[in-house]
Enzyme design. Structure first.
Site, PDB file in Angstrom:
ATOM      1  N   GLY A  12      41.559  17.463  25.178  1.00 36.53           N
ATOM      2  CA  GLY A  12      42.817  16.713  25.256  1.00 36.53           C
ATOM      3  C   GLY A  12      43.413  16.798  26.654  1.00 36.53           C
ATOM      4  O   GLY A  12      44.631  16.819  26.820  1.00 36.53           O
ATOM      5  N   ARG A  15      46.205  13.926  29.281  1.00 34.68           N
ATOM      6  CA  ARG A  15      47.642  13.735  29.565  1.00 34.68           C
ATOM      7  C   ARG A  15      48.401  14.986  29.111  1.00 34.68           C
ATOM      8  O   ARG A  15      47.822  15.925  28.562  1.00 34.68           O
ATOM      9  CB  ARG A  15      48.187  12.487  28.846  1.00 34.68           C
ATOM     10  CG  ARG A  15      48.170  12.599  27.337  1.00 34.68           C
ATOM     11  CD  ARG A  15      48.969  11.473  26.667  1.00 34.68           C
ATOM     12  NE  ARG A  15      49.091  11.735  25.254  1.00 34.68           N
ATOM     13  CZ  ARG A  15      48.672  10.938  24.267  1.00 34.68           C
ATOM     14  NH1 ARG A  15      48.096   9.790  24.559  1.00 34.68           N
ATOM     15  NH2 ARG A  15      48.845  11.285  23.007  1.00 34.68           N
ATOM     16  N   ASN A  91      43.087  22.649  23.830  1.00 28.19           N
ATOM     17  CA  ASN A  91      44.447  22.103  23.967  1.00 28.19           C
ATOM     18  C   ASN A  91      44.685  20.882  23.077  1.00 28.19           C
ATOM     19  O   ASN A  91      45.819  20.658  22.656  1.00 28.19           O
ATOM     20  CB  ASN A  91      44.681  21.730  25.446  1.00 28.19           C
ATOM     21  CG  ASN A  91      45.855  20.803  25.612  1.00 28.19           C
ATOM     22  OD1 ASN A  91      47.015  21.221  25.569  1.00 28.19           O
ATOM     23  ND2 ASN A  91      45.582  19.501  25.793  1.00 28.19           N
ATOM     24  N   TYR A 157      51.241  21.091  10.176  1.00 26.97           N
ATOM     25  CA  TYR A 157      51.098  21.474  11.601  1.00 26.97           C
ATOM     26  C   TYR A 157      51.303  22.978  11.802  1.00 26.97           C
ATOM     27  O   TYR A 157      50.496  23.642  12.470  1.00 26.97           O
ATOM     28  CB  TYR A 157      52.121  20.666  12.406  1.00 26.97           C
ATOM     29  CG  TYR A 157      52.117  20.893  13.898  1.00 26.97           C
ATOM     30  CD1 TYR A 157      51.116  20.350  14.717  1.00 26.97           C
ATOM     31  CD2 TYR A 157      53.139  21.618  14.524  1.00 26.97           C
ATOM     32  CE1 TYR A 157      51.146  20.529  16.094  1.00 26.97           C
ATOM     33  CE2 TYR A 157      53.168  21.797  15.900  1.00 26.97           C
ATOM     34  CZ  TYR A 157      52.167  21.252  16.686  1.00 26.97           C
ATOM     35  OH  TYR A 157      52.193  21.434  18.055  1.00 26.97           O
ATOM     36  N   ALA A 160      48.472  25.174  10.672  1.00 25.47           N
ATOM     37  CA  ALA A 160      47.317  25.012  11.568  1.00 25.47           C
ATOM     38  C   ALA A 160      47.520  25.848  12.830  1.00 25.47           C
ATOM     39  O   ALA A 160      46.592  26.511  13.313  1.00 25.47           O
ATOM     40  CB  ALA A 160      47.122  23.537  11.926  1.00 25.47           C
ATOM     41  N   LYS A 161      48.739  25.862  13.378  1.00 24.05           N
ATOM     42  CA  LYS A 161      48.992  26.596  14.617  1.00 24.05           C
ATOM     43  C   LYS A 161      49.030  28.112  14.372  1.00 24.05           C
ATOM     44  O   LYS A 161      48.591  28.892  15.215  1.00 24.05           O
ATOM     45  CB  LYS A 161      50.302  26.110  15.254  1.00 24.05           C
ATOM     46  CG  LYS A 161      50.213  24.673  15.792  1.00 24.05           C
ATOM     47  CD  LYS A 161      49.152  24.541  16.881  1.00 24.05           C
ATOM     48  CE  LYS A 161      49.207  23.193  17.580  1.00 24.05           C
ATOM     49  NZ  LYS A 161      48.234  23.079  18.683  1.00 24.05           N
TER      50      LYS A 161
HETATM   51  P1  NAD Z   1      49.939  14.789  23.959  1.00 24.93           P
HETATM   52  O1  NAD Z   1      49.940  13.947  22.752  1.00 24.93           O
HETATM   53  O2  NAD Z   1      50.733  14.348  25.157  1.00 24.93           O
HETATM   54  O3  NAD Z   1      48.446  15.057  24.462  1.00 24.93           O
HETATM   55  C1  NAD Z   1      47.438  15.417  23.552  1.00 24.93           C
HETATM   56  C2  NAD Z   1      46.094  14.995  24.121  1.00 24.93           C
HETATM   57  O4  NAD Z   1      45.093  15.347  23.154  1.00 24.93           O
HETATM   58  C3  NAD Z   1      46.001  13.471  24.317  1.00 24.93           C
HETATM   59  O5  NAD Z   1      45.364  13.196  25.542  1.00 24.93           O
HETATM   60  C4  NAD Z   1      45.175  13.020  23.114  1.00 24.93           C
HETATM   61  O6  NAD Z   1      44.453  11.812  23.329  1.00 24.93           O
HETATM   62  C5  NAD Z   1      44.239  14.213  22.932  1.00 24.93           C
HETATM   63  N1  NAD Z   1      43.683  14.292  21.579  1.00 24.93           N
HETATM   64  C6  NAD Z   1      44.333  14.089  20.398  1.00 24.93           C
HETATM   65  N2  NAD Z   1      43.480  14.221  19.362  1.00 24.93           N
HETATM   66  C7  NAD Z   1      42.267  14.531  19.897  1.00 24.93           C
HETATM   67  C8  NAD Z   1      40.989  14.778  19.345  1.00 24.93           C
HETATM   68  N3  NAD Z   1      40.778  14.725  18.017  1.00 24.93           N
HETATM   69  N4  NAD Z   1      39.982  15.066  20.185  1.00 24.93           N
HETATM   70  C9  NAD Z   1      40.163  15.104  21.527  1.00 24.93           C
HETATM   71  N5  NAD Z   1      41.355  14.848  22.117  1.00 24.93           N
HETATM   72  C10 NAD Z   1      42.394  14.566  21.309  1.00 24.93           C
HETATM   73  O7  NAD Z   1      50.415  16.231  23.468  1.00 24.93           O
HETATM   74  P2  NAD Z   1      50.880  17.521  24.290  1.00 24.93           P
HETATM   75  O8  NAD Z   1      52.341  17.660  24.104  1.00 24.93           O
HETATM   76  O9  NAD Z   1      50.294  17.507  25.649  1.00 24.93           O
HETATM   77  O10 NAD Z   1      50.188  18.638  23.389  1.00 24.93           O
HETATM   78  C11 NAD Z   1      49.054  19.388  23.811  1.00 24.93           C
HETATM   79  C12 NAD Z   1      48.902  20.594  22.910  1.00 24.93           C
HETATM   80  O11 NAD Z   1      50.084  21.401  22.984  1.00 24.93           O
HETATM   81  C13 NAD Z   1      48.744  20.251  21.426  1.00 24.93           C
HETATM   82  O12 NAD Z   1      47.827  21.145  20.836  1.00 24.93           O
HETATM   83  C14 NAD Z   1      50.130  20.461  20.860  1.00 24.93           C
HETATM   84  O13 NAD Z   1      50.096  20.775  19.495  1.00 24.93           O
HETATM   85  C15 NAD Z   1      50.602  21.630  21.697  1.00 24.93           C
HETATM   86  N6  NAD Z   1      52.056  21.772  21.774  1.00 24.93           N
HETATM   87  C16 NAD Z   1      52.833  20.845  22.394  1.00 24.93           C
HETATM   88  C17 NAD Z   1      54.206  21.053  22.469  1.00 24.93           C
HETATM   89  C18 NAD Z   1      55.141  20.112  23.180  1.00 24.93           C
HETATM   90  O14 NAD Z   1      56.365  20.372  23.146  1.00 24.93           O
HETATM   91  N7  NAD Z   1      54.670  19.072  23.828  1.00 24.93           N
HETATM   92  C19 NAD Z   1      54.775  22.195  21.890  1.00 24.93           C
HETATM   93  C20 NAD Z   1      53.946  23.112  21.254  1.00 24.93           C
HETATM   94  C21 NAD Z   1      52.576  22.883  21.222  1.00 24.93           C
END
Ligand code: NAD
Length: 252
Positions: A12, A15, A91, A157, A160-161
């Site tokens: 991932g 972005r 990620n 969610y 899972a986390k």
């Molecule tokens: P985002 O949606 O901006 O980016 C996620 C990326 O993962 C995207 O590029 C998407 O295309 C890719 N992706 C999704 N499903 C996929 C798959 N099956 N296989 C391969 N790639 C896949 O999200 P983010 O905010 O950058 O989140 C990244 C990680 O951080 C995630 O695991 C999310 O749960 C975790 N997270 C984010 C936040 C937040 O506040 N943004 C908080 C806690 C945890």
């Protein structure tokens, strides 16, 4: 530089937090394999070009992390292109918000497949290769503050986390003796497309910021710097751990 000579694969990575991690890793000297579910998205190429502009090697590989055949092909191709991979960052993740009584089988399955099965599949595939080669390596899992904090509508969610935190400890116990450390970063509220709807809400945003000691959202690179430390040799005695990088949200 912390990661000189290392190759990192970031799932991932196209972005958001994945991009922030990729940028910091490249600045710390790593070549970066960028995985995403759709590498034709222009933002994915944007990450690859940014890394190359810093003088590091980079290439995008498409795979849905929840699909074994796609994951195995991705690692096969990454190994043949880069020769070795030393760091895996799990990620890729998705979040949906659905009240518990309305949650459907397919919503449970998709979120747990991507957020927990994906890291398990990627870790196993990665470790098999690293162990066969007798190399040292490191895995960094990207969890969530929601492993410890209840926010409504996340009965798929959050487990899972929290499961990812347990996966971190258990894989660490089996793999560290073979040379692979495993740790987890739990991000808080980070400004990405996942949280855009909150950032754009004049009602919800101030309510959330009130709960965060720093009083602001985090930036993807603030997750990247901690992930880089975990992945580096500076953290050589650190394994099986999970840390909240959340501006002081979870315990406030
Ligand atoms: P985002 O949606 O901006 O980016 C996620 C990326 O993962 C995207 O590029 C998407 O295309 C890719 N992706 C999704 N499903 C996929 C798959 N099956 N296989 C391969 N790639 C896949 O999200 P983010 O905010 O950058 O989140 C990244 C990680 O951080 C995630 O695991 C999310 O749960 C975790 N997270 C984010 C936040 C937040 O506040 N943004 C908080 C806690 C945890």
């Amino acid at each position: 530089m912390k990661l000189e000579g290392k190759v990192a694969l970031i799932t991932g990575g196209g972005r958001g937090i994945g991009r922030g991690i990729a940028e910091v890793f490249a600045e710390e000297g790593a070549d970066v394999v960028v995985n995403d579910i759709d590498i034709t998205a222009p933002e994915v190429d944007g990450v690859v070009q940014w890394i190359r502009s810093k003088g590091r090697r980079s290439k995008a590989f498409q795979a849905d992390v929840s699909k074994r055949a796609e994951v195995e092909t991705m690692f096969e191709e990454a190994w043949s292109e880069f020769g070795h991979v030393d760091i895996l960052v799990n990620n890729a993740g998705i979040e949906t918000i659905v009240p518990f009584l309305e949650l459907k089988d397919e919503q449970w399955t998709r979120v747990t497949d991507v957020d927990l099965r994906g890291p398990w599949l990627c870790s196993q595939t990665f470790c098999k290769r690293v162990v066969a080669e007798g190399r040292k390596a490191s895995i960094v899992n990207i969890g969530s503050v929601q492993a410890a904090k209840i926010i409504a509508g996340r009965t798929h969610y959050a487990p899972a986390k929290l499961g990812l935190e347990a996966l971190t400890r258990n894989v660490s116990a089996e793999m560290t003796p073979l040379g692979i450390r495993v740790n987890c970063v739990h991000p808080g509220f980070i400004a990405t497309s996942m949280t855009e709807w909150i950032l754009n809400s004049p009602e919800i945003l101030p309510e959330i910021l009130k709960q965060i000691s720093t009083g602001r959202p985090g930036e993807p690179r603030e997750i990247g710097t901690v992930a880089a430390f975990f992945a580096s040799d500076e953290a050589s005695y650190l394994t099986g751990q999970s840390i909240h990088v959340d501006g002081g949200w979870v315990f406030k």
